[in-house]
Design an enzyme around this catalytic site. Structure first.
Site, PDB file in Angstrom:
ATOM      1  N   GLU A 172       1.180  -1.581  -0.187  1.00 48.60           N
ATOM      2  CA  GLU A 172       0.252  -0.079   0.104  1.00 48.60           C
ATOM      3  C   GLU A 172       0.613   0.954   0.070  1.00 48.60           C
ATOM      4  O   GLU A 172       2.038   1.487   0.340  1.00 48.60           O
ATOM      5  CB  GLU A 172      -0.866  -0.023   1.137  1.00 48.60           C
ATOM      6  CG  GLU A 172      -1.793  -1.252   0.715  1.00 48.60           C
ATOM      7  CD  GLU A 172      -2.900  -1.366   2.994  1.00 48.60           C
ATOM      8  OE1 GLU A 172      -3.828  -1.878   2.879  1.00 48.60           O
ATOM      9  OE2 GLU A 172      -1.546  -1.119   3.313  1.00 48.60           O
ATOM     10  N   ASP A 198      -7.782  -4.233   8.651  1.00 50.23           N
ATOM     11  CA  ASP A 198      -7.448  -3.560   8.213  1.00 50.23           C
ATOM     12  C   ASP A 198      -7.423  -3.459   7.092  1.00 50.23           C
ATOM     13  O   ASP A 198      -5.941  -2.925   5.953  1.00 50.23           O
ATOM     14  CB  ASP A 198      -5.726  -3.592   8.559  1.00 50.23           C
ATOM     15  CG  ASP A 198      -4.742  -4.558   8.907  1.00 50.23           C
ATOM     16  OD1 ASP A 198      -5.310  -5.420   8.036  1.00 50.23           O
ATOM     17  OD2 ASP A 198      -3.829  -4.001   8.715  1.00 50.23           O
TER      18      ASP A 198
END
Length: 349
Positions: free
Chosen positions: A65, A236
């Site tokens: 990410e 998450d």
């Protein structure tokens, strides 16, 4: 002709070794408080920031990410991965690095490791949220999931919220032994538990931090009584949750940035219009946090770019006047900004 880099070519870099030196220089408790204070300061100027969900590249084994944001003066981003399978291969589940840049020139002003710093900022953010949401006088926390983040969570809740007792549980007893051993001498009373039900007994705060990339039920509905605060940080990414959905319906849910949390957090299991409360509004006093002793509060934590920006800003300030960084020759700086080729040609030996 000297080919030594100019000052404009140099970018301060905080390595893992220097990050550890910096933390020990300040002390872990003080560093956690510094980061928490920086996050709260930035959440109080929420409107100043660019806000976007992190850019994620998912694979069957994990996720990579990028987490960018800017306040108009500084731009920051973090690169971070999440690969639960790494532990079995002797690798970290999460690694990260980050950068701050001057918006007016685009020049980087800081490059830093963020594997340690992410652990610190995640723990600081958890405790900061709990300072506003946990029951008054809470002193006992259940820590379910005793991996790399667990000790940081325990120490942050001790330093920022006054927790003095932690009840540990992990499906792997070796992880619990590791966590308990690392917390020796911290001043915390550490109780190792054999079941998650045992761990939550008597706890006013429940933190879940598990790594498996799946929809799991780490907490069942009957494990959560009235008046507790839940700090759910393991969920998450899409398809990864920790709480039974019935718990969500009984809780007041607090989030960082709804467009990201609805994709990645516990609330991905709920309808898109299920009400949630943004933490920046609580910090600013615009919306109440904990209202009464029987309320169940849930911080559905997924981590947001502003928190990383705050942590990097904190480190950038902390290293000034110290030797806790090195200068990297990172930016080309020709005498004539239009003559990059000439700089390359003159460097030929």
């Amino acid at each position: 002709m000297s080919l030594a880099p100019s000052k404009l070519a140099l970018v301060p870099f905080v390595s893992v070794d220097n990050m550890m030196r910096l933390v020990h220089h300040h002390g872990l408790d003080a560093m956690l408080r510094l980061i928490a204070n920086a996050i709260e300061e930035d959440f109080l100027r929420w409107e100043a920031f660019d806000k976007t969900p992190r850019v994620a590249s998912h694979s069957e084994v994990g996720v990579i990410e990028l987490m960018p944001t800017s306040d108009g003066e500084l731009y920051g981003f973090k690169y971070v991965n999440g690969h639960p399978k790494n532990t079995a291969e002797g690798l970290q589940t999460v690694t990260a690095f980050g950068l701050l840049a001057d918006v007016h020139s685009g020049y980087p002003v800081l490059l830093s490791e963020m594997t340690l710093l992410t652990a610190l900022r995640t723990a600081a953010m958890s405790a900061l949220a709990a300072k506003h949401l946990a029951p008054e006088g809470a002193t006992t926390m259940a820590m379910i999931g005793n991996g790399a983040q667990s000790e940081f969570q325990c120490r942050a809740f001790q330093a920022i919220c006054g927790v003095d007792t932690v009840r540990l549980y992990d499906t792997d007893p070796a992880a619990t032994r590791k966590c308990a051993a690392n917390l020796e001498g911290s001043g915390l009373t550490v109780i190792s538990c054999k079941t998650p039900e045992d761990a939550v007994t008597g706890a006013q705060i429940i933190t879940t931090c598990t790594a498996d990339k799946q929809n799991a039920t780490v907490l069942t509905d009957n494990m959560v009584g009235a008046g507790v605060h839940i700090n759910a940080i393991g969920g998450d990414c899409p398809g990864k949750t920790e709480l039974h959905s019935d718990i969500l319906h009984r809780s007041d849910i607090f989030v960082e940035f709804p467009p990201q949390t609805r994709v990645e957090g516990e609330i991905q299991a709920l309808a898109e219009d299920h009400p949630v409360i943004e933490l920046h509004e609580v910090f600013a006093g615009k919306t109440p946090g904990r209202r009464d002793a029987r309320q169940i509060t849930l911080f559905d934590s997924v981590g947001f770019a502003i928190e990383d920006f705050s942590a990097l800003r904190c480190i950038h300030k902390a290293i000034k006047g110290t030797d806790y960084y090195i200068d990297l020759d990172m930016l080309a700086d020709p005498d004539d900004p239009r003559d990059l080729y000439g700089m390359l040609a003159r460097a030929k030996t």
